[in-house]
Design an enzyme around this catalytic site. Structure first.
Site, mmCIF file in Angstrom:
data_model
loop_
_atom_site.group_PDB
_atom_site.id
_atom_site.type_symbol
_atom_site.label_atom_id
_atom_site.label_comp_id
_atom_site.label_asym_id
_atom_site.label_seq_id
_atom_site.Cartn_x
_atom_site.Cartn_y
_atom_site.Cartn_z
ATOM 1 N N LEU A 129 102.806 66.757 58.320
ATOM 2 C CA LEU A 129 103.588 66.088 59.372
ATOM 3 C C LEU A 129 102.653 65.369 60.349
ATOM 4 C CD1 LEU A 129 106.385 65.718 60.876
ATOM 5 C CD2 LEU A 129 105.815 67.807 62.142
ATOM 6 N N PRO A 132 96.553 61.586 62.846
ATOM 7 C CA PRO A 132 95.485 61.572 63.854
ATOM 8 C C PRO A 132 95.996 61.223 65.258
ATOM 9 C CG PRO A 132 94.731 60.506 61.850
ATOM 10 C CD PRO A 132 96.188 60.829 61.642
ATOM 11 N N SER A 136 101.736 66.689 68.838
ATOM 12 C CA SER A 136 102.944 67.172 69.526
ATOM 13 C C SER A 136 104.067 66.142 69.441
ATOM 14 C CB SER A 136 102.630 67.451 70.999
ATOM 15 O OG SER A 136 101.786 68.573 71.104
ATOM 16 N N ASP A 244 111.379 75.330 62.848
ATOM 17 C CA ASP A 244 112.071 76.501 63.419
ATOM 18 C C ASP A 244 111.762 77.739 62.561
ATOM 19 O OD1 ASP A 244 113.175 75.008 65.431
ATOM 20 O OD2 ASP A 244 115.161 74.835 64.517
ATOM 21 N N GLY A 246 109.202 77.985 60.423
ATOM 22 C CA GLY A 246 107.754 78.194 60.459
ATOM 23 C C GLY A 246 107.324 78.969 61.697
ATOM 24 N N ARG A 247 107.971 78.682 62.822
ATOM 25 C CA ARG A 247 107.555 79.324 64.085
ATOM 26 C C ARG A 247 107.818 80.833 64.071
ATOM 27 N NH1 ARG A 247 109.458 73.935 67.488
ATOM 28 N NH2 ARG A 247 107.570 72.777 66.930
ATOM 29 N N ARG A 272 84.851 106.783 71.679
ATOM 30 C CA ARG A 272 83.669 106.354 72.419
ATOM 31 C C ARG A 272 83.605 107.077 73.767
ATOM 32 N NH1 ARG A 272 78.687 103.653 72.332
ATOM 33 N NH2 ARG A 272 78.309 102.827 74.409
ATOM 34 N N GLU A 371 101.934 74.550 64.580
ATOM 35 C CA GLU A 371 103.416 74.606 64.482
ATOM 36 C C GLU A 371 104.062 74.501 65.871
ATOM 37 O OE1 GLU A 371 105.141 76.861 61.407
ATOM 38 O OE2 GLU A 371 103.234 77.080 60.323
ATOM 39 N N GLU A 375 102.801 74.653 74.959
ATOM 40 C CA GLU A 375 103.454 73.677 75.855
ATOM 41 C C GLU A 375 104.717 73.115 75.186
ATOM 42 O OE1 GLU A 375 100.204 73.876 75.177
ATOM 43 O OE2 GLU A 375 99.433 74.403 77.163
#
Ligand code: CAA
Length: 389
Positions: A129, A132, A136, A244, A246-247, A272, A371, A375
């Site tokens: 998608l 360069p 966004s 949607d 993919g997120r 530790r 993805e 922002e």
């Protein structure tokens, strides 16, 4: 991790989670650092993920998938990402970015041809998608597809394509009518051996280094018109619908990274010693655990909820954009918070390449970027809440 009261898991859910955990611990954990260091694509373990049914979890069995629900996908991916986010990226792109669009918008022929080999793990899928000049602002793409009889001729350059150097098939978005802006975008499936498809250089990256990323360049690449997904002009909607889904995968990846780092920190803090006591018994360390645990469980609730909402949408057709964006936003920021704390708790050993903490820390960052950046998620959520177009 305890099961959550509001999402009682079925036996099927528990079985796939167990299978993924077993595979991740036995086969991925021992090689993760080596492949991170070399940046080599982990072909053998990826093939094994396919054989185990992890590369097409929600795909109906008739198209070569496991025929399970979205929560099953999330539970399996979470286990892989607790150990290695790079394997998680490869799995997530196959399951959602590549397969989801074809499953939802493809014809029966397209599903048989382009999903079956990928869902069964015989080949790998990718999604192109970004360009360069347009990340966004995905609608600002310049790649052009021109219809020529029963073919399209594709030209332009796609960037940041996950699995680009190795993928067998690509879901690609191109302008077919630039004057129409977002409504002039169309989606295509392009085979990796198509003449005129050129794989660019592999990107050197901060994290998820074993997942291969590259540019894909199209130079008069001719594909059959029958490879178009949906109608001309429907491509932007397809790209967004796929994101949607993919997120939810990236929210899960971030959750897994956070849990992997948290588990390591908890063990370390209980062993530790400093100033005559375990470091976990200092309140300053204990409070870090309170914050990490609370954020992880909140991220889990948002992520599982997004998965269940997506599952419901298979019947209702309703969008789950808001749920997916909230899960990705919160979970990715949780991964950054938790990996930062976990490195700090380990101090020098957290900074050392001998432990996986620094890898978790580097891997977490991408979940705030790809993805859709944090922002963009805030933009999607606020537009939805305030009814802004
Ligand atoms: N589902 C369905 N349709 C949607 C949608 C969704 N989630 N989101 C928007 N649309 C539709 C809108 O309804 C609108 O259609 P109508 O005019 O018919 O109503 C159309 O798409 C245009 O929508 P917008 O006006 O909201 O579009 P915009 O240009 O303002 O962009 C955006 C919105 C949310 C900022 C979008 O561009 C976006 O998500 N950008 C981020 C892109 C991104 O995530 N890129 C990552 C690429 S993948 C990757 O990272 C690489 C990898 O391999 C992992």
């Amino acid at each position: 991790m305890s099961d959550l009261a509001i999402y009682p898991l079925s036996n099927e859910h528990k079985m796939i989670r167990e299978a993924a955990r077993d595979f991740a611990q036995k086969e991925v954990a021992p090689i993760a650092a080596e492949f991170d260091e070399s940046g080599e694509f982990p072909s053998k373990t990826v093939k094994k993920m396919g054989e185990l049914g992890f590369m097409g979890i929600e795909v109906p069995e008739e198209y070569g998938g496991a025929g399970m629900d979205c929560l099953s996908y999330v539970l399996a991916l979470e286990e892989i990402c607790k150990v290695d986010a790079a394997h998680g990226t490869i799995m997530s792109v196959n399951n959602s970015l590549y397969i989801h669009g074809i499953l939802k918008f493809g014809t029966d022929d397209q599903k048989r041809k382009f999903i079956t080999p990928v869902a069964s793990g015989k080949s790998i899928g990718a999604y192109a998608l970004t360009e360069p000049q347009s990340g966004s602002d995905a609608g600002g793409m310049k790649c052009l597809a021109i219809r020529d009889g029963e073919e399209y001729i594709l030209n332009g350059r796609k960037s940041w394509v996950t699995s680009g150097p190795v993928a067998d098939n690509f879901v690609v978005f191109m302008m077919t009518d630039p004057a129409m802006k977002q409504k002039g975008v169309s989606a295509f499936v392009v085979e990796g051996n198509a003449k005129g498809l050129i794989r660019g250089k592999k990107e050197p990256k901060l994290g998820i280094r074993a997942s291969a990323t590259s540019e894909i360049i199209f130079e008069n690449c001719r594909i059959p018109a029958s490879n178009r997904l949906g109608e001309e002009g429907e491509g932007f909607k397809i790209a967004m619908t796929v994101l949607d889904a993919g997120r939810i995968g990236i929210a899960t990846q971030a959750l897994g990274i956070a849990e992997g780092a948290y588990d390591a920190a908890r063990l370390y803090a209980s062993q530790r010693e400093a100033f005559g006591q375990t470091i976990g018994s200092f309140q300053g360390t204990g409070f870090k655990f309170a914050d990490m645990k609370t954020r992880i469980e909140a991220a889990r609730l948002l992520t599982y909820n997004a998965a269940m909402t997506k599952e419901k949408s298979k019947q209702t057709g309703a969008r789950y954009t808001l749920e997916a964006s909230m899960a990705k936003l919160f979970s990715s920021e949780t991964a950054m918070f938790v990996t930062h704390q976990a490195v700090q708790i380990h101090a020098g050993m957290g900074y050392s390449r001998e432990l996986p903490l620094e890898r978790f820390f580097r891997d977490a960052k991408i979940t705030e970027i790809y993805e859709g950046t944090s922002e963009i998620q805030r933009l999607v959520i606020s537009r939805s809440e305030l009814g802004i177009k």
